[in-house]
Scaffold this active site. Structure first.
Site, short mmCIF file in Angstrom:
data_model
loop_
_atom_site.label_atom_id
_atom_site.label_comp_id
_atom_site.label_asym_id
_atom_site.label_seq_id
_atom_site.Cartn_x
_atom_site.Cartn_y
_atom_site.Cartn_z
N VAL A 125 72.51 74.78 -0.89
CA VAL A 125 73.95 75.36 -0.87
C VAL A 125 74.15 76.06 -2.35
O VAL A 125 75.08 76.63 -2.35
CB VAL A 125 74.86 74.07 -0.66
CG1 VAL A 125 74.86 73.19 -1.96
CG2 VAL A 125 76.30 74.60 -0.54
N LYS A 126 73.43 75.68 -3.24
CA LYS A 126 73.54 76.00 -4.64
C LYS A 126 73.37 77.52 -4.84
O LYS A 126 73.87 78.13 -5.82
CB LYS A 126 72.67 75.46 -5.88
CG LYS A 126 72.94 73.82 -5.66
CD LYS A 126 74.33 73.28 -6.18
CE LYS A 126 74.41 72.04 -6.42
NZ LYS A 126 75.87 71.52 -6.91
N ASP A 127 72.61 77.97 -3.98
CA ASP A 127 72.50 79.71 -3.95
C ASP A 127 73.83 80.45 -4.34
O ASP A 127 74.00 81.56 -4.68
CB ASP A 127 71.77 80.27 -2.85
CG ASP A 127 70.40 79.89 -2.97
OD1 ASP A 127 69.90 79.26 -3.85
OD2 ASP A 127 69.59 80.15 -1.91
#
Length: 453
Positions: free
Chosen positions: A43-45
């Site tokens: 999700v950090k993208d």
């Protein structure tokens, strides 16, 4: 033709996937927002690219610059991918509790990795917070991202993740459940969803050793709650600016053990090969079962991919060493098989000197030794007994073992139940010998019994 201009164009629009067997006890529909479909597998993208683009726009990040960030691995991966596409250098500062796979992956995409100790205060110069700031001050043309307090983190999820969930559920979502670390995901998604429907409940998953739950409930930042924990990616010993506690309806805490076990269960029961925080999220979801009704639509977000935890939560030996896998031990043989089967029983002869016994205890790191002669086992010595006798007589080391030994350890068969073995170990008797089928003997100590229990 349909294609992305570069890898960053594939971020977002991740699928919702229905959970089945693991949530059979729940009355509602449970959907996983499956963020491993992002190119950096997490999700950090989403927030990594948003933070970089906002920094470019206001001049904090200049052409040819160096991006520096303290990360548990996933934000670093997202930043590294964007740095490659946009022509920046990348330095990731990571704590030593993170998996080796995460560190190797960051190096594989060209990042420099600086490893810092976990068990230090945030203000300690060796912490990964302090080290990140220091490196940014020392490195020319660099930008310290600070995902914890950089509000572009929350904005990314307000602009993308929240709207996706609302659209994919056709506005029917009633609960959003997610692990909380920097706070950007829960705050951004929560803010967007509550703007669409104020009745949607936003639940955060916390871990023991973190301050979020108590702070949310009492407003008290309790330093006594802070201690090292194993679960990766969630919980904090600080209060990041990205955590909007007003958006969050509540927290539930999940133990390291449960998080690890449910990470494995997701893979083995649902076919979902996910990271450690997903295990915490699904266990937290199950702990909240009384919050859900029949027609509810619950969305739980799964952060990252299982490939980053192959040496940890997906390694049974790693799990066993931490007591996360409970082998069923019922007999003396089970304990021997677990602790001693590949070892030779260390003994001492009656005519050997006490110094020989002490030397063997030190060499093999053991606390007790059976004594034997030509007829078999005739006695035993242990370190407490030797220490007591040494205080009485400093020349004890030159005495033969037979002059200081006490009664022999009891001998049982290998099928003897653990309960019966444990009854034989008391203050005056520190071990039990087990006769195996091949005629050899092994030893069960007080420590072995405690470990089994």
């Amino acid at each position: 033709m349909e294609y992305a201009e570069n890898i960053l164009g594939t971020i977002g629009n991740t699928p919702l996937v229905k959970l089945n067997k693991l949530v059979e006890e729940l009355p509602c529909l449970v959907l996983a927002k499956y963020e491993t479909f992002n190119p950096g597998n997490s999700v950090k993208d989403r927030m990594a690219v948003k933070m970089i683009e906002d920094a470019e726009a206001d001049g904090r990040l200049k052409p040819g610059g160096t991006i520096i960030e303290g990360t548990s691995g996933n934000t670093g991966m997202g930043l590294a991918l964007a740095a490659i596409v946009k022509g920046y250098k990348m330095v990731c500062v990571i704590s030593d509790k993170q998996s080796k796979e995460k560190m190797d992956i960051l190096r594989a995409v060209g990042s420099k990795v600086v490893v810092c100790p976990t068990n230090v205060e945030p203000e300690d110069p060796k912490s990964y917070y302090s080290t990140s700031k220091r490196l940014a001050e020392e490195t020319p043309n660099s930008w310290y991202v600070n995902q914890y307090d950089n509000l572009s983190n929350t904005a990314a999820h307000y602009e993308s993740t929240g709207p996706e969930i609302w659209k994919q559920t056709e506005g029917k979502v009633t609960h959003f459940v997610v692990g909380v670390g920097t706070g950007g995901t829960i705050s951004g998604v929560g803010k967007y969803l509550k703007e669409q429907n104020p009745n949607i409940k936003i639940w955060g998953i916390d871990t023991y050793g973190s301050v979020f739950k108590k702070y949310h409930e009492t407003g008290l930042f309790d330093e006594n709650e802070i201690y090292p924990y194993i679960t990766e990616g969630i919980g904090e010993d600080i209060l990041p600016k990205n955590v909007d506690f007003d958006v969050i309806d509540g927290f539930t805490k999940v133990t390291d053990k449960d998080a690890a076990i449910y990470t494995q269960k997701l893979a083995k029961v649902e076919g979902m090969f996910l990271g450690n925080s997903a295990g915490a999220a699904i266990k937290g979801l199950l702990q909240l079962k009384d919050e859900f009704k029949k027609d509810d639509v619950v969305v739980v977000l799964f952060h990252d991919h299982g490939s980053r935890y192959v040496g940890k939560m997906f390694n049974d030996e790693w799990m066993r060493e931490r007591g996360f896998i409970e082998d069923e031990l019922t007999s003396a043989h089970d304990i021997i098989k677990k602790n001693h089967l590949d070892k030779t029983l260390i003994t001492v002869k009656t005519e050997e000197l006490v110094s020989h016994a002490i030397e063997r205890m030190m060499t093999y790191k053991i606390s007790q030794i059976p004594v034997e002669d030509s007829s078999g086992f005739v006695g035993a010595v242990d370190e407490a007994d030797l220490l007591r006798k040494y205080i009485e007589n400093k020349d004890i080391s030159d005495l033969p073992i037979k002059e200081v030994m006490h009664k022999p350890f009891p001998i049982v068969g290998e099928n003897t139940p653990i309960e019966e073995v444990s009854k034989l170990i008391d203050r005056s008797n520190s071990a039990v010998l087990v006769k195996l089928k091949d005629g050899t003997h092994q030893i069960i100590t007080k420590y072995d019994i405690i470990s089994a229990l």
